[in-house]
Design a protein around this motif. Sequence first.
Motif, PDB file in Angstrom:
ATOM      1  N   PRO A 190      -4.185  -6.017  -6.367  1.00 33.13           N
ATOM      2  CA  PRO A 190      -4.173  -4.543  -6.400  1.00 33.13           C
ATOM      3  C   PRO A 190      -3.650  -3.985  -7.724  1.00 33.13           C
ATOM      4  O   PRO A 190      -2.625  -3.308  -7.779  1.00 33.13           O
TER       5      PRO A 190
ATOM      6  N   ARG B 166      -2.227  -0.453  -8.500  1.00 35.50           N
ATOM      7  CA  ARG B 166      -0.863  -0.060  -8.120  1.00 35.50           C
ATOM      8  C   ARG B 166       0.133  -0.210  -9.261  1.00 35.50           C
ATOM      9  O   ARG B 166       1.324   0.032  -9.081  1.00 35.50           O
TER      10      ARG B 166
ATOM     11  N   GLU C 145      -4.563   5.310  -0.496  1.00 36.69           N
ATOM     12  CA  GLU C 145      -3.444   4.576   0.081  1.00 36.69           C
ATOM     13  C   GLU C 145      -2.258   5.477   0.412  1.00 36.69           C
ATOM     14  O   GLU C 145      -1.232   5.004   0.883  1.00 36.69           O
TER      15      GLU C 145
ATOM     16  N   ARG D 210       0.855  -1.193   0.000  1.00 34.23           N
ATOM     17  CA  ARG D 210       0.000   0.000   0.000  1.00 34.23           C
ATOM     18  C   ARG D 210       0.885   1.235   0.000  1.00 34.23           C
ATOM     19  O   ARG D 210       1.908   1.270   0.653  1.00 34.23           O
TER      20      ARG D 210
END
Length: 95
Positions: free
Chosen positions: A46, A49, A76, A10
């Motif tokens: 995720p 990202r 995040e 994150r």
Amino acid sequence: MYEVVRQIPRGCVASYGQVAFLAGNPRGARGVGFAMHRSPEPGGIPCHRVVFKDGGLCGGLAFGGEGIQRALLEEEGVVFLPDGRVDMARCGWLK
């Protein structure tokens, strides 16, 4: 490559090329993009990202609409430059 993306913490991002390299296919950045778009586990990987090498974000069709990827990254703690790109110097994974 999904395993590589699951490892991005994150508040960090990786480029398509970095993911391809770490997955063992250093010239497979485009394939990473297709794989992220077709992720078998929505919400479980995720994909938000993963960005372009200059910190640019995906187009409006990805993630359900314009601005969704940015909103997820901001949530995040990812930092953006004034031109809208991710600050790769501050938030890039594995610098």
